[in-house]
Design an enzyme around this catalytic site. Structure first.
Site, PDB file in Angstrom:
ATOM      1  N   ARG A  27      -5.574  -3.805   2.587  1.00 42.30           N
ATOM      2  CA  ARG A  27      -6.251  -2.958   3.570  1.00 42.30           C
ATOM      3  C   ARG A  27      -6.832  -3.779   4.721  1.00 42.30           C
ATOM      4  O   ARG A  27      -6.797  -3.348   5.879  1.00 42.30           O
ATOM      5  CB  ARG A  27      -7.337  -2.137   2.882  1.00 42.30           C
ATOM      6  N   GLN A  84       8.227  -5.314  -7.042  1.00 47.91           N
ATOM      7  CA  GLN A  84       7.247  -4.923  -8.055  1.00 47.91           C
ATOM      8  C   GLN A  84       7.755  -3.745  -8.883  1.00 47.91           C
ATOM      9  O   GLN A  84       8.191  -2.729  -8.340  1.00 47.91           O
ATOM     10  CB  GLN A  84       5.914  -4.549  -7.411  1.00 47.91           C
ATOM     11  N   CYS A 103      -2.318  -0.229 -10.660  1.00 48.18           N
ATOM     12  CA  CYS A 103      -2.376   1.001  -9.879  1.00 48.18           C
ATOM     13  C   CYS A 103      -3.351   1.996 -10.512  1.00 48.18           C
ATOM     14  O   CYS A 103      -3.219   2.335 -11.697  1.00 48.18           O
ATOM     15  CB  CYS A 103      -0.993   1.639  -9.776  1.00 48.18           C
ATOM     16  N   MET A 161       0.869  -1.174   0.000  1.00 45.64           N
ATOM     17  CA  MET A 161       0.000   0.000   0.000  1.00 45.64           C
ATOM     18  C   MET A 161       0.905   1.223   0.000  1.00 45.64           C
ATOM     19  O   MET A 161       1.635   1.454   0.971  1.00 45.64           O
ATOM     20  CB  MET A 161      -0.924   0.016   1.221  1.00 45.64           C
TER      21      MET A 161
END
Length: 317
Positions: A224, A68, A98, A8
């Site tokens: 999350r 990533q 994204c 995140m």
């Protein structure tokens, strides 16, 4: 079942990866994306974002971390993938998911879901540039503004050589608004011959079970939900609906506060604690009560006083 920990941007970085993987339940992590433009990035850029590279690409608790990459220049992505591999990366993941406007305006992340041929070329070039023992995977959404090309994009990733696809079950335009369309992941599962990992709106043990049933995926990725409930991965794995006691969660939060002490200025450090406490308020009444008070704190002493309340000694590390 495998449970992957998602990145995140601006919160779930290597510091929080270390904290959450110490709690346990994770099989693998993915780093925050590293933006690749038109140059070969220096080694220190990768080490700064993924210091686990110093530890054989594993967290301190032994969970492997993929690096990533995000970008649209085929050759540059391949060159940087080769560089990351030379630094000992466990695996390389490519970001096609994204939704951030600044990323999309620069032809990155979910914007590439409108260009499946380019997605194919990027994955193929990266796969060819990386030793065969290092897995190359990709993360995508269901599309940019519709699901029209979802299956085409997934097939492009498979044909390019991706070993696995993580699918966030929303389009770019959907952002993070519920619901997640797990049924669409099932269509992707049925259209490709490589493993698919389900991602999106997994906040509880029940969510994880429903997601697996509807999507047809054996494996899941949580982000999350993991921040809102530090023990979520363990709870899912053990089919246990009982949350950690708040005192223990507060101990984990304190451990994180200590971890940030040598690496961040006070303002940034306080901001991270407030962010995490806000997420915790989704699952814990105590955090919901504490957050409006703590968000007004400005001094180190105020935070120190907050954490001086009884804390489980297990997390004083």
């Amino acid at each position: 079942m495998r449970i992957l920990l998602a990145p995140m941007e601006g919160l779930l970085d290597y510091r929080l990866r270390d904290t959450l993987t110490r709690v346990g339940g994770y099989d693998e992590c993915v780093s925050e994306f590293i933006r690749v433009n038109d140059t070969l990035l220096p080694s220190h850029r990768y080490y700064r974002c993924v210091p686990e590279l110093y530890n054989n690409s594993h967290t301190k608790s032994g969970v492997p971390v993929k690096v990533q990459l995000l970008g649209s220049d085929v050759n540059c992505m391949a060159e940087n993938a080769s560089k990351v591999a030379s630094l000992g990366a466990y695996g390389i993941d490519i970001n096609f998911g994204c939704p951030a406007p600044t990323v999309n305006r620069n032809r990155g992340g979910a914007a590439l879901l409108k260009e499946p041929n380019l997605m194919f070329s990027i994955v193929k070039a990266v796969r060819n540039a990386v030793p065969i023992h290092i897995p190359v995977t990709a993360k995508m959404r269901l599309g940019y503004d519709s699901t029209e090309h979802a299956l085409i994009c997934a097939k492009a990733l498979e044909e390019g050589g991706a070993k696995e696809i993580v699918v966030h079950a929303r389009t770019k335009v959907d952002g993070y608004k519920p619901p997640a369309y797990w049924d669409w992941i099932q269509k992707i599962v049925q259209s490709v011959n490589i493993p698919v990992v389900a991602n999106g709106e997994i906040w509880t043990v029940t969510d994880a079970k429903r997601c697996k049933d509807i999507s047809g995926c054996e494996d899941i990725m949580i982000g999350r939900g993991a921040v809102a409930n530090p023990a979520l991965a363990l709870m899912i794995r053990n089919e246990n609906n009982e949350n950690l006691p708040w005192n223990e969660v507060k101990g984990i939060l304190f451990s994180y506060w200590q971890k940030l002490e040598t690496e961040m200025n006070h303002i940034s450090r306080a901001g991270r604690i407030k962010q995490w406490l806000n997420y915790l308020s989704r699952q814990y009444k105590e955090a919901e009560i504490d957050f409006p008070i703590v968000k007004q704190y400005k001094s180190v002493d105020e935070f120190s006083n907050y954490f001086e309340l009884p804390i489980n000694s297990l997390w004083k590390m």
